[in-house]
Motif scaffolding. Sequence first.
Motif, short mmCIF file in Angstrom:
data_model
loop_
_atom_site.label_atom_id
_atom_site.label_comp_id
_atom_site.label_asym_id
_atom_site.label_seq_id
_atom_site.Cartn_x
_atom_site.Cartn_y
_atom_site.Cartn_z
N ALA A 6 -7.85 -3.20 -32.41
CA ALA A 6 -8.09 -3.17 -33.85
C ALA A 6 -7.38 -4.34 -34.53
O ALA A 6 -7.93 -4.99 -35.42
CB ALA A 6 -7.62 -1.85 -34.45
N VAL A 16 -11.98 -3.19 -40.40
CA VAL A 16 -11.95 -2.47 -39.13
C VAL A 16 -11.54 -1.03 -39.43
O VAL A 16 -10.57 -0.80 -40.14
CB VAL A 16 -10.94 -3.11 -38.14
CG1 VAL A 16 -10.82 -2.29 -36.88
CG2 VAL A 16 -11.33 -4.54 -37.83
N LEU A 18 -10.22 2.32 -37.67
CA LEU A 18 -9.60 2.85 -36.46
C LEU A 18 -9.58 4.36 -36.56
O LEU A 18 -8.97 4.92 -37.48
CB LEU A 18 -8.18 2.29 -36.32
CG LEU A 18 -7.35 2.77 -35.13
CD1 LEU A 18 -8.03 2.40 -33.81
CD2 LEU A 18 -5.96 2.18 -35.19
N ILE A 41 -7.53 -3.09 -42.02
CA ILE A 41 -7.64 -2.00 -41.04
C ILE A 41 -7.45 -0.68 -41.77
O ILE A 41 -6.44 -0.46 -42.42
CB ILE A 41 -6.60 -2.13 -39.92
CG1 ILE A 41 -6.82 -3.41 -39.11
CG2 ILE A 41 -6.69 -0.90 -38.99
CD1 ILE A 41 -5.81 -3.61 -38.00
#
Length: 81
Positions: A6, A16, A18, A41
């Motif tokens: 990630a 991204v 996760l 993220i």
Amino acid sequence: TAAEEASYLSKLCRQVHLLVRGDHMRASHIMQQRISQRENIIVHFQTQVQEILGDEAVVGVSLVDKKKQITYELPVQGVFI
């Protein structure tokens, strides 16, 4: 390994997601800090993939939030399992 990937993908992608099946990550403390410092993220705890959406290409995933007991769709362009 997922946290490392990630982190790497966050350098290539705008965003991204996760997914963590439990209520905490098992990655090292340092790797968890790196993940939390990356603005692109997004970590989803207690979340599982129910279905990958799209016929010829990935257009999203259907997710189950085990804590809230809801199912929702997240538009994405790729999935790494």
